[in-house]
Enzyme design. Structure first.
Site, PDB file in Angstrom:
ATOM      1  N   GLU A  17      58.393  51.173 -21.371  1.00 34.57           N
ATOM      2  CA  GLU A  17      59.493  51.348 -20.404  1.00 34.57           C
ATOM      3  C   GLU A  17      60.298  52.585 -20.801  1.00 34.57           C
ATOM      4  O   GLU A  17      60.585  52.793 -21.981  1.00 34.57           O
ATOM      5  CB  GLU A  17      60.431  50.130 -20.414  1.00 34.57           C
ATOM      6  CG  GLU A  17      61.587  50.323 -19.419  1.00 34.57           C
ATOM      7  CD  GLU A  17      62.668  49.257 -19.521  1.00 34.57           C
ATOM      8  OE1 GLU A  17      62.449  48.158 -19.005  1.00 34.57           O
ATOM      9  OE2 GLU A  17      63.735  49.556 -20.112  1.00 34.57           O
ATOM     10  N   GLY A 109      68.711  42.859  -9.732  1.00 34.09           N
ATOM     11  CA  GLY A 109      69.790  43.721 -10.223  1.00 34.09           C
ATOM     12  C   GLY A 109      71.013  42.879 -10.523  1.00 34.09           C
ATOM     13  O   GLY A 109      71.045  41.672 -10.252  1.00 34.09           O
ATOM     14  N   LYS A 164      59.147  33.123  -7.639  1.00 34.64           N
ATOM     15  CA  LYS A 164      58.865  34.567  -7.680  1.00 34.64           C
ATOM     16  C   LYS A 164      57.355  34.817  -7.648  1.00 34.64           C
ATOM     17  O   LYS A 164      56.884  35.688  -6.936  1.00 34.64           O
ATOM     18  CB  LYS A 164      59.496  35.138  -8.955  1.00 34.64           C
ATOM     19  CG  LYS A 164      59.592  36.611  -8.951  1.00 34.64           C
ATOM     20  CD  LYS A 164      60.404  37.298 -10.047  1.00 34.64           C
ATOM     21  CE  LYS A 164      61.419  36.615 -10.858  1.00 34.64           C
ATOM     22  NZ  LYS A 164      62.337  37.544 -11.557  1.00 34.64           N
TER      23      LYS A 164
HETATM   24  P1  FAD Z   1      66.038  37.019  -9.843  1.00 36.88           P
HETATM   25  O1  FAD Z   1      64.606  36.815 -10.052  1.00 36.88           O
HETATM   26  O2  FAD Z   1      66.526  37.146  -8.444  1.00 36.88           O
HETATM   27  O3  FAD Z   1      66.840  35.867 -10.587  1.00 36.88           O
HETATM   28  C1  FAD Z   1      68.252  35.920 -10.704  1.00 36.88           C
HETATM   29  C2  FAD Z   1      68.795  34.515 -10.924  1.00 36.88           C
HETATM   30  O4  FAD Z   1      68.581  33.732  -9.745  1.00 36.88           O
HETATM   31  C3  FAD Z   1      68.126  33.746 -12.047  1.00 36.88           C
HETATM   32  O5  FAD Z   1      69.079  32.940 -12.645  1.00 36.88           O
HETATM   33  C4  FAD Z   1      67.051  32.925 -11.338  1.00 36.88           C
HETATM   34  O6  FAD Z   1      66.732  31.737 -12.050  1.00 36.88           O
HETATM   35  C5  FAD Z   1      67.728  32.630 -10.004  1.00 36.88           C
HETATM   36  N1  FAD Z   1      66.764  32.595  -8.888  1.00 36.88           N
HETATM   37  C6  FAD Z   1      65.728  33.429  -8.684  1.00 36.88           C
HETATM   38  N2  FAD Z   1      65.086  33.136  -7.533  1.00 36.88           N
HETATM   39  C7  FAD Z   1      65.744  32.081  -7.004  1.00 36.88           C
HETATM   40  C8  FAD Z   1      65.579  31.322  -5.815  1.00 36.88           C
HETATM   41  N3  FAD Z   1      64.586  31.628  -4.948  1.00 36.88           N
HETATM   42  N4  FAD Z   1      66.445  30.310  -5.571  1.00 36.88           N
HETATM   43  C9  FAD Z   1      67.456  30.020  -6.436  1.00 36.88           C
HETATM   44  N5  FAD Z   1      67.662  30.717  -7.592  1.00 36.88           N
HETATM   45  C10 FAD Z   1      66.818  31.728  -7.861  1.00 36.88           C
HETATM   46  N6  FAD Z   1      68.275  45.882 -13.854  1.00 36.88           N
HETATM   47  C11 FAD Z   1      68.508  47.065 -13.233  1.00 36.88           C
HETATM   48  O7  FAD Z   1      69.560  47.243 -12.599  1.00 36.88           O
HETATM   49  N7  FAD Z   1      67.590  48.093 -13.266  1.00 36.88           N
HETATM   50  C12 FAD Z   1      66.391  47.961 -13.916  1.00 36.88           C
HETATM   51  O8  FAD Z   1      65.594  48.884 -13.939  1.00 36.88           O
HETATM   52  C13 FAD Z   1      66.120  46.721 -14.608  1.00 36.88           C
HETATM   53  N8  FAD Z   1      64.946  46.518 -15.233  1.00 36.88           N
HETATM   54  C14 FAD Z   1      64.678  45.309 -15.828  1.00 36.88           C
HETATM   55  C15 FAD Z   1      63.427  45.104 -16.433  1.00 36.88           C
HETATM   56  C16 FAD Z   1      63.130  43.873 -17.033  1.00 36.88           C
HETATM   57  C17 FAD Z   1      61.765  43.668 -17.671  1.00 36.88           C
HETATM   58  C18 FAD Z   1      64.098  42.833 -17.050  1.00 36.88           C
HETATM   59  C19 FAD Z   1      63.791  41.531 -17.732  1.00 36.88           C
HETATM   60  C20 FAD Z   1      65.337  43.021 -16.438  1.00 36.88           C
HETATM   61  C21 FAD Z   1      65.642  44.253 -15.819  1.00 36.88           C
HETATM   62  N9  FAD Z   1      66.853  44.483 -15.168  1.00 36.88           N
HETATM   63  C22 FAD Z   1      67.106  45.691 -14.543  1.00 36.88           C
HETATM   64  C23 FAD Z   1      67.913  43.464 -15.216  1.00 36.88           C
HETATM   65  C24 FAD Z   1      67.891  42.520 -13.994  1.00 36.88           C
HETATM   66  O9  FAD Z   1      68.230  43.229 -12.821  1.00 36.88           O
HETATM   67  C25 FAD Z   1      68.911  41.414 -14.268  1.00 36.88           C
HETATM   68  O10 FAD Z   1      68.500  40.632 -15.357  1.00 36.88           O
HETATM   69  C26 FAD Z   1      69.293  40.526 -13.090  1.00 36.88           C
HETATM   70  O11 FAD Z   1      70.401  39.714 -13.489  1.00 36.88           O
HETATM   71  C27 FAD Z   1      68.218  39.562 -12.619  1.00 36.88           C
HETATM   72  O12 FAD Z   1      67.184  40.212 -12.010  1.00 36.88           O
HETATM   73  P2  FAD Z   1      65.874  39.354 -11.572  1.00 36.88           P
HETATM   74  O13 FAD Z   1      65.035  40.264 -10.781  1.00 36.88           O
HETATM   75  O14 FAD Z   1      65.286  38.687 -12.738  1.00 36.88           O
HETATM   76  O15 FAD Z   1      66.590  38.292 -10.620  1.00 36.88           O
END
Ligand code: FAD
Length: 295
Positions: A17, A109, A164
């Site tokens: 990354e 995000g 997801k």
């Molecule tokens: P989601 O998958 O949407 O999950 C967020 C929360 O909602 C979790 O608690 C989950 O359990 C819950 N949830 C998910 N789906 C549902 C559903 N259908 N119904 C009810 N609850 C649900 N951030 C940046 O801004 N830029 C980046 O480039 C970046 N890169 C990253 C790379 C990696 C490998 C990781 C692990 C994180 C990265 N992040 C980045 C941080 C990320 O944006 C945050 O951790 C954010 O808080 C969650 O993103 P997510 O896509 O995991 O969210």
């Protein structure tokens, strides 16, 4: 090429990354970083995306294009959705297609005090479902061995992770983790819950004392006793801390691969010497663990 196909071909991946530099002059130096990283022949390099519509977003695409066109390595573009509407997401998707970029790490995000969230995409799974209907990308998703901080508990978090992968995430990249037992337990939990995408652990070599404090504040990740002891002993000596942090990360990676992890995603912090040192220590490890082609 899609990362899902690369994974099928090789059985284990090694990926990095990087983040787009904030300053213009640092952007000019990105080739120095990329040339060393790409010489190590990772299976893909993922490029982060500024939270909440920061000016760095276009740089993500620019650097991904460079990785693909100038170095022949597959890029993965991180794309967050919380602060965008459908038109904006469509525009990003079009730009990616135009550049021949096939892989998206779909993310929600985090809230940003300066940019209001648009209530269009609530979760990363919404982004995947939306884009999947219109485009032919390979989607990767994020996962959290120590539970996402907003989830009520680990079980619920894994149930949400299943949503997801059901939406179309084919590969999962984990938040950094310093305790392999936690990762293995999480990985097992995913299997039990029917999450069948490969769960690739994220490894962050610790090379600076300030980095450790920042990580505790930002992600609340657990530090095992052995890690604390090593870091505590060397934190006042930058060279020794670098050696200690790299050795810890390498021993973690070797154990993860031995334990059946489907690859490693290395948070390079744009420091090619970090990736180089890890790769040097892995020369024979991947093949011995059943990777189908030398890395
Ligand atoms: P989601 O998958 O949407 O999950 C967020 C929360 O909602 C979790 O608690 C989950 O359990 C819950 N949830 C998910 N789906 C549902 C559903 N259908 N119904 C009810 N609850 C649900 N951030 C940046 O801004 N830029 C980046 O480039 C970046 N890169 C990253 C790379 C990696 C490998 C990781 C692990 C994180 C990265 N992040 C980045 C941080 C990320 O944006 C945050 O951790 C954010 O808080 C969650 O993103 P997510 O896509 O995991 O969210």
């Amino acid at each position: 090429m899609k990362i899902s196909d690369i994974y099928k071909e090789k059985n284990k991946t090694l990926s990095f990354e990087i983040f787009p530099p904030k300053k213009d002059e640092e952007l000019k130096n990105i080739d120095e970083t990329l040339s060393v990283l790409c010489e190590l022949k990772p299976d893909f390099i993922s490029v982060t995306f500024g939270a909440g519509g920061s000016a760095n977003c276009n740089r993500t695409i620019e650097i991904a294009r460079k990785i693909r066109q100038d170095y022949g390595i597959e890029p993965v573009v991180h794309l967050t959705c919380l602060h965008y509407d459908k038109n904006e997401i469509d525009a990003f998707a079009k730009a990616l297609e135009y550049e021949g970029i096939e892989n998206i790490l779909a993310l929600r995000g985090d809230a940003n005090a300066n940019v209001p969230a648009k209530d269009v995409f609530r979760y990363s799974s919404d982004l995947i479902s939306y884009l999947k209907e219109k485009h032919d990308f390979c989607f990767l998703g994020a996962c959290y061995p120590e539970c996402h901080p907003e989830s009520e508990d680990r079980i619920q978090d894994i149930k949400n992770l299943k949503k997801k992968t059901d939406a179309g995430a084919e590969i999962l990249l984990s938040q950094m983790c310093f305790d392999n037992d936690i990762f293995f337990k999480f990985s097992e939990g995913c299997r039990i819950a029917g999450v069948d995408a490969p769960v690739i652990p994220g490894i962050m070599p610790v090379i600076k004392a300030s980095q450790i404090r920042r990580m505790v504040d930002m992600c609340g990740v657990a530090f095992p006793e052995r890690f604390r002891r090593i870091i505590g002993r060397y934190e006042d000596n930058p060279e020794a801390l670098f050696d200690a942090g790299m050795s810890y990360a390498l021993s973690q990676v070797i154990d993860l691969i031995a334990g059946g992890a489907p690859g490693i995603h290395l948070y390079t912090m744009n420091k090619p010497q970090v990736a180089k040192r890890i790769c040097e220590g892995l020369k024979n490890i991947y093949e011995a663990a059943g990777r189908r082609e030398a890395c």
